[in-house]
Design a protein around this motif. Structure first.
Motif, PDB file in Angstrom:
ATOM      1  N   ARG A   1       0.854  -1.187   0.000  1.00 29.28           N
ATOM      2  CA  ARG A   1       0.000   0.000   0.000  1.00 29.28           C
ATOM      3  C   ARG A   1       0.887   1.234   0.000  1.00 29.28           C
ATOM      4  NH1 ARG A   1      -4.785   0.052   4.216  1.00 29.28           N
ATOM      5  NH2 ARG A   1      -5.266   1.836   2.872  1.00 29.28           N
ATOM      6  N   LEU A   2       0.775   2.036  -1.032  1.00 29.70           N
ATOM      7  CA  LEU A   2       1.531   3.276  -1.126  1.00 29.70           C
ATOM      8  C   LEU A   2       0.586   4.453  -0.923  1.00 29.70           C
ATOM      9  CD1 LEU A   2       3.719   2.616  -4.316  1.00 29.70           C
ATOM     10  CD2 LEU A   2       4.366   2.254  -1.936  1.00 29.70           C
ATOM     11  N   ALA A   3       1.117   5.520  -0.350  1.00 29.83           N
ATOM     12  CA  ALA A   3       0.319   6.740  -0.186  1.00 29.83           C
ATOM     13  C   ALA A   3       0.357   7.545  -1.479  1.00 29.83           C
ATOM     14  CB  ALA A   3       0.854   7.559   0.974  1.00 29.83           C
ATOM     15  N   ILE A   4       0.076   6.851  -2.567  1.00 29.26           N
ATOM     16  CA  ILE A   4       0.072   7.431  -3.909  1.00 29.26           C
ATOM     17  C   ILE A   4      -1.168   6.891  -4.612  1.00 29.26           C
ATOM     18  CG2 ILE A   4       1.273   7.537  -6.134  1.00 29.26           C
ATOM     19  CD1 ILE A   4       3.881   7.094  -4.635  1.00 29.26           C
ATOM     20  N   PRO A   5      -1.954   7.735  -5.254  1.00 28.03           N
ATOM     21  CA  PRO A   5      -3.211   7.259  -5.836  1.00 28.03           C
ATOM     22  C   PRO A   5      -3.010   6.275  -6.983  1.00 28.03           C
ATOM     23  CG  PRO A   5      -2.773   9.537  -6.477  1.00 28.03           C
ATOM     24  CD  PRO A   5      -1.775   9.190  -5.418  1.00 28.03           C
ATOM     25  N   THR A   6      -3.914   5.292  -7.045  1.00 27.82           N
ATOM     26  CA  THR A   6      -3.984   4.425  -8.212  1.00 27.82           C
ATOM     27  C   THR A   6      -4.538   5.237  -9.385  1.00 27.82           C
ATOM     28  OG1 THR A   6      -6.247   3.755  -7.701  1.00 27.82           O
ATOM     29  CG2 THR A   6      -4.448   2.435  -6.734  1.00 27.82           C
ATOM     30  N   THR A   7      -4.539   4.645 -10.557  1.00 28.67           N
ATOM     31  CA  THR A   7      -5.093   5.335 -11.722  1.00 28.67           C
ATOM     32  C   THR A   7      -6.556   5.687 -11.488  1.00 28.67           C
ATOM     33  OG1 THR A   7      -3.581   4.176 -13.204  1.00 28.67           O
ATOM     34  CG2 THR A   7      -5.539   5.157 -14.200  1.00 28.67           C
ATOM     35  N   ARG A   8      -7.314   4.759 -10.922  1.00 29.37           N
ATOM     36  CA  ARG A   8      -8.734   5.002 -10.666  1.00 29.37           C
ATOM     37  C   ARG A   8      -8.926   6.174  -9.709  1.00 29.37           C
ATOM     38  NH1 ARG A   8     -12.200   3.413  -6.598  1.00 29.37           N
ATOM     39  NH2 ARG A   8     -14.421   3.261  -7.146  1.00 29.37           N
ATOM     40  N   ASP A   9      -8.183   6.152  -8.590  1.00 33.12           N
ATOM     41  CA  ASP A   9      -8.311   7.232  -7.614  1.00 33.12           C
ATOM     42  C   ASP A   9      -7.883   8.569  -8.213  1.00 33.12           C
ATOM     43  OD1 ASP A   9      -9.312   5.660  -5.582  1.00 33.12           O
ATOM     44  OD2 ASP A   9      -7.354   5.237  -4.708  1.00 33.12           O
ATOM     45  N   HIS A  10      -6.843   8.522  -9.015  1.00 27.12           N
ATOM     46  CA  HIS A  10      -6.323   9.759  -9.602  1.00 27.12           C
ATOM     47  C   HIS A  10      -7.334  10.369 -10.571  1.00 27.12           C
ATOM     48  CE1 HIS A  10      -2.902  12.407 -10.172  1.00 27.12           C
ATOM     49  NE2 HIS A  10      -3.125  12.407 -11.468  1.00 27.12           N
ATOM     50  N   GLU A  11      -7.911   9.538 -11.409  1.00 29.06           N
ATOM     51  CA  GLU A  11      -8.824  10.073 -12.429  1.00 29.06           C
ATOM     52  C   GLU A  11     -10.176  10.453 -11.837  1.00 29.06           C
ATOM     53  OE1 GLU A  11      -8.906   7.604 -15.913  1.00 29.06           O
ATOM     54  OE2 GLU A  11      -6.810   8.093 -16.394  1.00 29.06           O
ATOM     55  N   ARG A  12     -10.525   9.933 -10.679  1.00 31.74           N
ATOM     56  CA  ARG A  12     -11.747  10.399 -10.009  1.00 31.74           C
ATOM     57  C   ARG A  12     -11.634  11.873  -9.661  1.00 31.74           C
ATOM     58  NH1 ARG A  12     -12.860   6.858  -4.942  1.00 31.74           N
ATOM     59  NH2 ARG A  12     -14.722   8.174  -4.836  1.00 31.74           N
TER      60      ARG A  12
END
Length: 265
Positions: A162-173
């Protein structure tokens, strides 16, 4: 230092929101007004995250600054692609609430904004967009190129972690797809080019030598962009990774920079 929690119904967000206000030991509600530094948390953080820095109390008391800790969770303190309006919340509500309730220097010359990672990037976005509100920016490992991200450049690092960096899904939301209006609106290099030079800013930015290579690269590119646009800044690379240990170690430099440039009434 003393920590107070202020809560009100946010018209921008549509629910109750709270901020933490950190007062230096010598704060007084009468007499000399105090400069204010707004500190924005990293991805997934909240209004308590900066309080985990063990040296925060020491530097707040030494600098004599009011420190305000708002929160936006994973929303980057912007008006995002989902319609969440955290930029409006910050610049229209939080600043007004703090200036109305505390003995502040209620002008751009007495007001700075900073942050770590997501928060460091958001601090620069907001200062470039609202130069009439902020005169100083302090960024630790700012993730400045979030609006330019395509896919997940960190996928090889995840490997089940688990990284404190957004996944693609979280980022594009938050940002919308590549090419979205939200991404264009907050592109920091575009904002630097189009900034209102009537409102000069000064920038402190640093990054850890053991940070992600992409993070180091974007901080160097931002340094170069600031130089190209003749924006006064101080850039440092120092020991540390992408974590709060790195942030805590840099607190004396960050607060000294802010304190030396913010106006006291």
């Amino acid at each position: 230092m003393k920590v107070l929690t202020e809560t009100w119904w946010s018209a921008s967000i549509g629910r109750e929101k709270s901020v933490n206000v950190v007062l230096p030991a010598r704060y007084s509600s009468v007499g000399r007004a105090f400069p204010v530094l707004y500190l924005l948390h990293g991805f997934g953080g909240n209004r308590t995250t900066w309080l985990q820095c063990e040296d925060l109390s020491t530097v707040v008391d030494a600098a004599g600054l009011i420190v305000v800790l708002p929160e936006s969770g994973r929303s980057w303190f912007i008006n995002d692609a989902r319609g969440r309006r955290y930029e409006d919340y910050l610049v229209r509500e939080v600043i007004g609430h703090v200036d109305g309730g505390f003995n502040t220097v209620a002008s751009r010359d007495g007001r700075g904004v900073g942050g770590f990672s997501m928060g460091g990037a958001a601090a620069l976005y907001q200062a470039l967009r609202h130069g009439d509100l902020f005169s100083v920016v302090c960024s630790n490992a700012g993730a400045f190129e979030a609006p330019l991200r395509d896919g997940d450049p960190y996928h090889r690092l995840r490997d089940g972690r688990r990284l404190a960096i957004p996944t693609t899904r979280d980022h594009e939301r938050v940002w919308g797809p590549v090419g979205s209006e939200v991404r264009r609106e907050y592109d920091p290099y575009r904002a630097l080019r189009d900034r209102n030079e009537k409102y000069p800013i000064e920038v402190h930015l640093d990054v850890g030598l053991d940070d992600y290579p992409r993070m180091i690269g974007m901080n160097r590119r931002m340094r170069d962009a600031l130089s190209e646009r003749s924006v006064p800044h101080r850039y440092r690379e120092r020991p540390g990774g992408h974590d709060w240990t790195f942030v805590n170690a840099g607190l004396p430099d960050l607060f000294a920079f802010a304190r030396s440039r913010l106006l006291s009434a």
